[in-house]
Design an enzyme around this catalytic site. Structure first.
Site, mmCIF file in Angstrom:
data_model
loop_
_atom_site.group_PDB
_atom_site.id
_atom_site.type_symbol
_atom_site.label_atom_id
_atom_site.label_comp_id
_atom_site.label_asym_id
_atom_site.label_seq_id
_atom_site.Cartn_x
_atom_site.Cartn_y
_atom_site.Cartn_z
ATOM 1 N N HIS A 143 1.157 2.174 8.207
ATOM 2 C CA HIS A 143 0.047 1.712 9.058
ATOM 3 C C HIS A 143 0.408 0.489 9.890
ATOM 4 O O HIS A 143 -0.387 0.025 10.683
ATOM 5 C CB HIS A 143 -1.191 1.429 8.202
ATOM 6 C CG HIS A 143 -0.939 0.483 7.076
ATOM 7 N ND1 HIS A 143 -0.416 0.879 5.876
ATOM 8 C CD2 HIS A 143 -1.130 -0.840 6.982
ATOM 9 C CE1 HIS A 143 -0.308 -0.174 5.084
ATOM 10 N NE2 HIS A 143 -0.726 -1.225 5.726
ATOM 11 N N GLU A 144 1.619 -0.044 9.720
ATOM 12 C CA GLU A 144 2.020 -1.220 10.484
ATOM 13 C C GLU A 144 3.140 -0.788 11.423
ATOM 14 O O GLU A 144 4.175 -0.314 10.963
ATOM 15 C CB GLU A 144 2.568 -2.305 9.548
ATOM 16 C CG GLU A 144 1.674 -2.603 8.348
ATOM 17 C CD GLU A 144 2.370 -3.485 7.296
ATOM 18 O OE1 GLU A 144 3.580 -3.770 7.441
ATOM 19 O OE2 GLU A 144 1.704 -3.886 6.338
ATOM 20 N N ASP A 182 4.729 -19.888 -6.094
ATOM 21 C CA ASP A 182 5.105 -18.510 -6.429
ATOM 22 C C ASP A 182 5.905 -18.581 -7.734
ATOM 23 O O ASP A 182 6.145 -19.665 -8.255
ATOM 24 C CB ASP A 182 5.943 -17.881 -5.299
ATOM 25 C CG ASP A 182 5.907 -16.349 -5.326
ATOM 26 O OD1 ASP A 182 5.369 -15.741 -4.385
ATOM 27 O OD2 ASP A 182 6.425 -15.767 -6.310
ATOM 28 N N HIS A 204 2.027 1.915 -3.408
ATOM 29 C CA HIS A 204 0.995 2.541 -4.241
ATOM 30 C C HIS A 204 0.910 4.044 -3.962
ATOM 31 O O HIS A 204 0.748 4.850 -4.878
ATOM 32 C CB HIS A 204 -0.381 1.915 -3.965
ATOM 33 C CG HIS A 204 -0.492 0.487 -4.400
ATOM 34 N ND1 HIS A 204 -0.291 0.090 -5.697
ATOM 35 C CD2 HIS A 204 -0.767 -0.646 -3.706
ATOM 36 C CE1 HIS A 204 -0.460 -1.229 -5.785
ATOM 37 N NE2 HIS A 204 -0.736 -1.700 -4.577
ATOM 38 N N CYS A 231 -16.351 -2.573 8.602
ATOM 39 C CA CYS A 231 -17.021 -1.291 8.884
ATOM 40 C C CYS A 231 -16.983 -0.436 7.619
ATOM 41 O O CYS A 231 -15.934 -0.264 7.007
ATOM 42 C CB CYS A 231 -16.267 -0.570 10.011
ATOM 43 S SG CYS A 231 -16.762 1.158 10.225
ATOM 44 N N THR A 273 0.829 -1.206 0.000
ATOM 45 C CA THR A 273 0.000 0.000 0.000
ATOM 46 C C THR A 273 0.865 1.258 0.000
ATOM 47 O O THR A 273 0.566 2.242 -0.692
ATOM 48 C CB THR A 273 -0.910 -0.004 1.245
ATOM 49 O OG1 THR A 273 -1.717 -1.173 1.194
ATOM 50 C CG2 THR A 273 -1.793 1.228 1.302
#
Lengths: 344, 344, 344, 344
Positions: free
Chosen positions: C63-64, C196, C43, C109, C40
């Site tokens: 965010h981590e 993979d 991006h 949510c 993310t």
């Protein structure tokens, strides 16, 4: 053939020569190699109240076994069973017609007939079984195959709860309890705690993977479980003893919202404080009987062939068929794990 | 404001003037319109052993209610709660931090504080509640809103079993049992059977949709359930009475592999034959406490707003706040359904 | 404080000095120690179509993370969070009011705001979080804590399937796929197969416990999975790649009646033969988004503190905050496992 | 006897005289009274690509029926089936040996043989069936018994979702869609919405209990469903049409975290935006094939004998066996509900 027979309505079991069973349509004839001795066999030998109410002698006893297919009846071909194959079998023969059988719950078929109890069993050179009850061992040794029936009870008890990452408390370390310890470990339990009153059995449980063992004669069982679970109690409790005090420990040691799997059979009634032990804790209690046909067997073969579980440490004694009395004595001693008979 | 207060550690409840509650951050102040009277209120009035161990007077009693929001505290805005809105509320105030709260099981939060028990409650002109506990009525009348707390127990008991097409046996036709009958019908039960010792209550159960009612003082309960279920027993049994003999009927009347939901609270211990009543039947037993937060409330509002269920026949009496003693007397009579207080 | 900021609506990320966040009511201020870099973030740096539609610069990204609590706001005390505590956090900030939040499904949510995306994030010396989103590490190192957000996606994907005794096929061995391999092993999978296109990633998967690895550029993926599962296909397939050809392999390699967990995000539409790939196989397909709040986190902490899983082999690179460009380059290379930033 | 036969690998069906089937061990011979005509029969008549790949003429067609037992083979006695009994039957004959059959999922047996497709079927005066496939009607009329096979698909689709209190959207109002509407109502759905392109079918859906019907040629389907569900979308969507545009409506109209049951068979591939339609919504998708053996049949008999559901409005046409061409024409018209043949 040679077999162990309940000859008459009185205590004792006899090694006797009986007719070799014939194989009917849809049946398979199996030359037994190994057979497991169970508490049920002891009840039959001792001719206790339960046995007197249920057994109609003469009957060949024994319901846990593995062996080699030697003949197949009409209509068996499709299932892939063949002479020469090593197999074990589900000992509960079900009707296939009742509500339970028709809705995927054959393990509680009302018309269940158990081999070695309601019809001739497996402590014999040969046993005939419905083909649907027979399961190929696929490389599992017959010593292990001989204990898959009781181990299946443990699989049923453990895997109907959610185990991965859970704390599991196994109450009672007889053979089924010890199997349950190993299964819970293999299924990814975060912590497995086991209790018993016998140190030899606790040592077996430890060998099967218990992180913590508790001797209920010396230690405070509930306090220990709470201490080992951050005060919450265990997520899952498997009650394998049938002892009233242990039942109360099971309810006291499960966490709020947890699950208690009841497999051990108490004698008579046990007073229960439903409010405190069950309702206010919001728990689920499940009665474990038999093995799911045949989901449990499928899971069991998966675990065994994948090497997730080695149940052999639980097999502590091996006797030839003729020495059944020694096998029963070893069970009575309370020190034994699983005992198997060598038949061929 | 006027309120019903447990003034001192002795039997009795008083109508008294107390301070109107203030509304803290995250709270909502509600002007109570209707409130339900519960067996718990009777225990508090009677000052029985449970009440003596739990209640710290003085406390405003009452935990079932509906009313109008009159003020909202800081931080409430986001949730859409607004003055003027008609609402009801979950009476269990939970910690939000414990294992149960953090894993979706707040209904068994170890730190639960119940309004009207552990802190001031709803038999009053005003009550302050955490906003998270408050649920808009969306057109449901406040008389019905006032009984959604106990009706939620019935929803929890019924809808955690698989009801569509099932036979359901409700043991005990107090208000929660009668609600359970109606919920089972609405959820598509094929047959609903209800038992009680009181014909008035059985008539209520019938009005709520019971296909068959059994007066346990006159009829053989278990035989009747078996007869009505083709000899199998009921798929689901909801034990709502807490009476020891009824508990045994619950276990005897559930089918092999069925489910028993335990909600009624027996006093003290009840002797249970675990083997016969639970294990050999392969059943599941579930302890029902409170309401799932807030799945149960969501389901309940769905049923009520969709018109699937009309619980009003169960409300048999209505009294003004000041006549609480008459309300308690009606409960004591054993003939009443649900009783509500009119407050505004 | 120092932070990595999306400064303007154009490609690139900048290391900048920004104001230290303040801590509001119900919030906790955390000094970040380690933070995970995610696709993310790439991006956002690349300013692709998704980023252009979602991000409103300027915003601190990331965010981590894991770090130390340095301050707590009003109303936080009850939850046991304290300055000095090492913690991680769920990066999805949910509304608490919508249907999903009120029925135990906050992970979907509708009003979710993600830190580092919709509001300031964790590539910074300090981050403020709602206390409910914060989870104590209880001895888990902050390097591991920094990757619990994406690892939680893997836990969610794996543990919503039935894993004990199952065959599991993980499609795509990026960090989340590699975590999934380790989780499936820890949860008692009988066989774990991973595919993979990159041998380095397959080596990581093997290190995390894959029994079989498949390089999709060289081997026939579906044939290999069928061969390894006795021709049945895998019980559970976790699709972690988002690659259209891999999606078809996922459906082709799952057994009749099996389960496909979809986590990888394909770009645009993928043509699907619903009859052959889903309906006639009777399979279940589940869309995995985020982490269950907070069941997934509870499970994850259990696995990590019990030592069931060591995710550290997946962390292949570690950079200081200022070298974010090297971190992004390593992700772009396709060879990296998980990359973390060292902040304090 | 008279039968409808696919005589040769070319379009068309013939009414012909063929040998009356004999009854083998474990089988039951049934004199057919009523038989349902299905889209599958149309494919066989039309000799489309699917039929060319699957059917080996000559074969008696037809797989939905009810009739009277006229003879039982060896080994059938135990199950209670007797000449004179009115019965219906599951048309999928399964192997009983494969992994799926042994783990309670016979409906996806890899070796399934369907009557009227892979072996002689039920558009005939007599049909022989394995006893396990045969179910007593217990008072259900043979006209209804003749459609229990396709109605069972609807039961399977609806009752594998959680229906009580839910909003249910049925996409496509052919006979199975109309049955689904009635089942959802009977199972306590709060609101049932149905869509189709044909007003006659929508009228049938309404008669079966749909609260809201949507003509997809005139109205915005997704907008209507969202409007009827407070903007959330339906809890459960049953896709019964197989039409690509309707599939997208199914995914768009299900709520976050909802469930989509796929039963309609699209021709060829349909492009799907997995991220938007499945993953980010966190939904579950389930492929519905056949009927659970025999849970679905048990549920169905419960609903029908309890009067929870009257499927007869869906049966719009009835023809004698010889007028099969008119029956097929009525299906082709798109206006018909269920069509049955009167055989005796």
């Amino acid at each position: 053939m040679q077999a162990i027979v309940k000859v008459s309505p009185a205590p004792g079991l006899k090694v006797a020569t009986v007719a070799k069973p014939t194989v009917g349509p849809g049946e398979v004839l199996i030359a037994v190699r190994h057979a497991g001795v169970c508490g049920t066999d002891l009840h039959i030998a001792d001719w206790d109240a339960w046995a007197q109410g249920r057994i109609k002698p003469p009957v060949v006893v024994g319901h846990e076994f593995a062996g080699e297919i030697v003949a197949t009846g009409d209509g068996v071909a499709g299932g892939g069973l063949k002479p020469g194959q090593l197999v074990t079998a589900e000992g509960h023969i079900v009707c296939g017609h009742c509500l339970q059988c028709r809705t995927g719950n054959s393990h509680i078929c009302k018309n269940t007939r158990i081999i070695g109890v309601d019809r001739d069993g497996a402590f014999a050179e040969y046993v005939a079984m419905p083909a649907t009850n027979v399961l190929p061992l696929d490389g599992i040794p017959t010593t292990v195959g001989a204990v898959m029936d009781p181990m299946g009870n443990a699989f049923h008890a453990v895997l109907t709860a959610e185990i991965p990452g859970s704390t599991v408390f196994v109450v009672g370390c007889g053979p089924i309890g010890c199997f349950a310890v190993g299964i819970a470990r293999a299924a990814g339990a975060a912590k497995v705690i086991a209790s018993d009153v016998n140190d030899k059995r606790l040592a077996l449980a430890q060998r099967m993977g218990a992180h913590v063992t508790i001797n209920a004669t010396r230690d405070d069982v509930v306090r220990t479980v709470l201490g080992e679970t951050g005060g919450e109690g265990a997520d899952v409790v498997c009650e394998m003893s049938g002892v009233p005090s242990a039942l109360h420990q099971a309810f006291a040691a499960v966490r709020m919202g947890g699950r208690v799997q009841l497999l051990g059979i108490p004698k008579g009634e046990v007073p229960v404080d439903f409010a405190k032990e069950i309702i206010f804790k919001g728990i689920t209690v499940y009665g474990v009987i038999g093995r799911k046909m045949y989901e449990t067997w499928h899971q069991m073969r998966r675990y065994l062939t994948a090497g997730l579980l080695d149940p052999r440490p639980v097999i502590t004694h091996q006797f030839p068929l003729a020495r059944i009395d020694e096998a029963l004595a070893a069970i009575r001693s309370g020190d034994a794990g699983k005992i198997i008979l060598e038949i061929a």
